[in-house]
Design a protein around this motif. Structure first.
Motif, short mmCIF file in Angstrom:
data_model
loop_
_atom_site.label_atom_id
_atom_site.label_comp_id
_atom_site.label_asym_id
_atom_site.label_seq_id
_atom_site.Cartn_x
_atom_site.Cartn_y
_atom_site.Cartn_z
N VAL A 81 0.85 -1.20 0.00
CA VAL A 81 0.00 0.00 0.00
C VAL A 81 0.88 1.24 0.00
CG1 VAL A 81 -1.54 1.39 1.44
CG2 VAL A 81 -2.09 -1.01 1.02
N ALA A 82 1.89 1.27 0.88
CA ALA A 82 2.79 2.43 0.98
C ALA A 82 3.56 2.65 -0.32
CB ALA A 82 3.75 2.25 2.15
N ILE A 83 4.02 1.54 -0.93
CA ILE A 83 4.79 1.65 -2.19
C ILE A 83 3.89 2.18 -3.31
CG2 ILE A 83 5.92 0.28 -4.01
CD1 ILE A 83 7.01 -1.51 -1.68
N PHE A 84 2.69 1.62 -3.44
CA PHE A 84 1.79 2.05 -4.52
C PHE A 84 1.38 3.52 -4.36
CE2 PHE A 84 0.37 -2.64 -4.87
CZ PHE A 84 1.32 -2.90 -5.84
N ARG A 85 1.15 3.94 -3.13
CA ARG A 85 0.82 5.36 -2.92
C ARG A 85 1.97 6.25 -3.35
NH1 ARG A 85 -1.60 4.56 3.11
NH2 ARG A 85 -3.78 4.14 2.58
N VAL A 93 -5.55 0.98 -2.84
CA VAL A 93 -5.00 2.25 -3.33
C VAL A 93 -5.79 2.76 -4.54
CG1 VAL A 93 -2.91 3.36 -4.26
CG2 VAL A 93 -2.72 1.75 -2.36
N ARG A 94 -6.26 1.85 -5.39
CA ARG A 94 -7.13 2.25 -6.52
C ARG A 94 -8.42 2.89 -6.00
NH1 ARG A 94 -6.89 -0.01 -11.78
NH2 ARG A 94 -9.10 -0.58 -11.73
N LYS A 95 -8.93 2.36 -4.90
CA LYS A 95 -10.15 2.89 -4.29
C LYS A 95 -9.94 4.33 -3.81
CE LYS A 95 -13.86 0.76 -1.60
NZ LYS A 95 -14.19 -0.26 -0.59
N GLU A 96 -8.69 4.65 -3.48
CA GLU A 96 -8.35 6.00 -3.03
C GLU A 96 -8.20 6.97 -4.21
OE1 GLU A 96 -4.73 5.47 -0.81
OE2 GLU A 96 -5.68 4.15 0.66
N GLY A 97 -8.36 6.43 -5.44
CA GLY A 97 -8.27 7.27 -6.63
C GLY A 97 -6.88 7.37 -7.22
N ILE A 98 -5.96 6.49 -6.76
CA ILE A 98 -4.59 6.48 -7.28
C ILE A 98 -4.44 5.32 -8.26
CG2 ILE A 98 -2.14 6.24 -6.65
CD1 ILE A 98 -2.93 7.32 -3.84
N ALA A 99 -3.87 5.60 -9.42
CA ALA A 99 -3.64 4.53 -10.40
C ALA A 99 -2.54 3.60 -9.87
CB ALA A 99 -3.22 5.13 -11.74
N THR A 107 3.93 -17.96 -2.40
CA THR A 107 3.57 -17.17 -3.58
C THR A 107 2.14 -16.64 -3.45
OG1 THR A 107 5.02 -18.52 -4.97
CG2 THR A 107 3.34 -17.23 -6.11
N GLU A 108 1.23 -17.51 -3.03
CA GLU A 108 -0.18 -17.13 -2.94
C GLU A 108 -0.40 -16.01 -1.94
OE1 GLU A 108 -1.82 -20.95 -2.07
OE2 GLU A 108 -1.57 -21.67 -4.13
N MET A 109 0.27 -16.09 -0.78
CA MET A 109 0.13 -15.03 0.23
C MET A 109 0.64 -13.70 -0.32
SD MET A 109 2.00 -12.96 2.48
CE MET A 109 3.54 -13.77 2.88
N GLN A 110 1.78 -13.74 -1.00
CA GLN A 110 2.35 -12.50 -1.52
C GLN A 110 1.45 -11.88 -2.60
OE1 GLN A 110 6.65 -13.69 -2.32
NE2 GLN A 110 6.88 -11.90 -0.98
N VAL A 111 0.89 -12.73 -3.45
CA VAL A 111 0.00 -12.23 -4.50
C VAL A 111 -1.27 -11.62 -3.90
CG1 VAL A 111 -1.44 -12.91 -6.47
CG2 VAL A 111 0.91 -13.75 -6.28
N ARG A 112 -1.83 -12.29 -2.90
CA ARG A 112 -3.02 -11.73 -2.25
C ARG A 112 -2.71 -10.36 -1.64
NH1 ARG A 112 -4.23 -17.24 -0.81
NH2 ARG A 112 -3.06 -17.04 1.12
N ALA A 113 -1.51 -10.23 -1.04
CA ALA A 113 -1.11 -8.94 -0.44
C ALA A 113 -0.94 -7.87 -1.51
CB ALA A 113 0.19 -9.12 0.35
N ILE A 114 -0.33 -8.22 -2.64
CA ILE A 114 -0.13 -7.25 -3.73
C ILE A 114 -1.47 -6.78 -4.27
CG2 ILE A 114 0.70 -7.00 -6.12
CD1 ILE A 114 2.93 -9.09 -5.33
N ILE A 115 -2.35 -7.73 -4.57
CA ILE A 115 -3.63 -7.39 -5.20
C ILE A 115 -4.55 -6.65 -4.24
CG2 ILE A 115 -5.67 -8.33 -6.35
CD1 ILE A 115 -3.06 -8.47 -8.05
N ALA A 116 -4.57 -7.08 -2.96
CA ALA A 116 -5.41 -6.39 -1.97
C ALA A 116 -4.92 -4.95 -1.77
CB ALA A 116 -5.38 -7.14 -0.64
N ALA A 117 -3.59 -4.77 -1.75
CA ALA A 117 -3.02 -3.42 -1.60
C ALA A 117 -3.36 -2.57 -2.82
CB ALA A 117 -1.51 -3.51 -1.42
N ALA A 118 -3.23 -3.15 -4.00
CA ALA A 118 -3.54 -2.42 -5.23
C ALA A 118 -5.01 -2.00 -5.25
CB ALA A 118 -3.21 -3.29 -6.45
N ALA A 119 -5.89 -2.90 -4.83
CA ALA A 119 -7.33 -2.59 -4.80
C ALA A 119 -7.61 -1.44 -3.85
CB ALA A 119 -8.12 -3.84 -4.40
#
Length: 269
Positions: free
Chosen positions: A47-51, A135-141, A121-133
């Motif tokens: 989340v912090a990285i994507f922001r 941050v996208r909700k906050e209006g950030i690409a 791998t699955e845990m890391q992917v879930r964390a990446i996608i959940a974080a991306a979702a």
């Protein structure tokens, strides 16, 4: 970010205890439970990285080093860590001995770890996608690119791709949203460069890991070159340290082959 490493995210005190629990787990259930404890930390990091990146692409490499890097190297270290974290020293030391490898840089790491323990791998992917979702909700690409390391055979990448897609689909279904992402690999094994046309059938992008590609092409352990490479340079056996200045004639040729063969399969790779 061309290489966002994830393994060093696990060394904080709260995290390393959960990493220990995951490593010493005797059952899939125990391992999954320990990884669930790591999930919120990983998500918070992403989340912090994507922001901070604010719409720029981030290439995130799934966990790469051998598991023994997370474990103590001596009995004294084991005792000290177990006192701090509340683990049984005999159990941790026995696991350390079990995971010992003669040449860990060519051992159980990279995608090999993700194949043996797909839950990582699955845990890391879930964390990446959940974080991306989030941050996208906050209006950030957000532009996540998930990179699988140390692939030498396309079947390794296919195995990991299936786990990535399943984990991403699961979290997106739960969150009732969509997050576009790319899946690619790091070309760092000579065989991967030579079979890049096959690998590009599955990978949407390539990155080149020149440290490992140099290590495997020369047959030099990068952890042990201090004993002879400076002498090689002094005696003009080599023009320079190949880990400092890319060897264009050999390693560079493999990179060129990898790009050409990859783009023959996938022109816009």
């Amino acid at each position: 970010i061309g290489l966002c490493r994830t393994e060093h995210m696990f060394f904080g005190k709260e995290r390393i205890s959960k990493m220990f629990a995951m490593i010493v787990a005797e059952t899939d259930e125990d391992r999954y439970k320990a990884l669930q404890g790591l999930f919120p930390h990983q998500k918070e990091d992403f989340v912090a990285i994507f922001r901070a990146m604010n719409g720029l692409p981030v290439t995130i490499r799934t966990v790469d080093p051998p598991l023994n890097e997370f474990l103590p190297r001596t009995k004294e270290e084991a005792e000290k860590l177990c006192d701090q974290l509340g683990f049984d020293v005999k159990e941790i030391w026995a696991k350390t001995q079990e995971l010992h490898e003669s040449n860990p840089m060519l051992g159980h790491r990279g995608c090999r770890l993700g194949i043996t323990y797909p839950e990582i791998t699955e845990m890391q992917v879930r964390a990446i996608i959940a974080a991306a979702a989030q941050v996208r909700k906050e209006g950030i690409a957000v532009r996540p690119e998930i990179m699988i390391p140390l692939v030498g055979h396309v079947t390794e990448l296919r195995h990991q791709k299936a786990r990535v897609e399943a984990a991403a689909a699961e979290i997106l279904e739960r969150l009732k949203t969509k997050v576009p992402y790319m899946l690619g690999t790091m070309i760092e094994v000579p065989r991967a460069a030579l079979t890049a046309g096959k690998i590009a059938e599955t990978a949407e992008f390539f990155s080149f890991g020149t440290n490992d590609l140099t290590q495997m092409t020369f047959g030099f352990s990068r952890d042990d070159i201090g004993g002879f490479v400076p002498d090689y340079v002094d005696k003009n056996i080599l023009p320079s340290d190949p880990f400092q200045l890319l060897d264009q004639e050999g390693v560079g040729e493999l990179i060129e082959i990898g790009i050409k063969r990859g783009r023959t399969t996938r022109p816009h790779l």
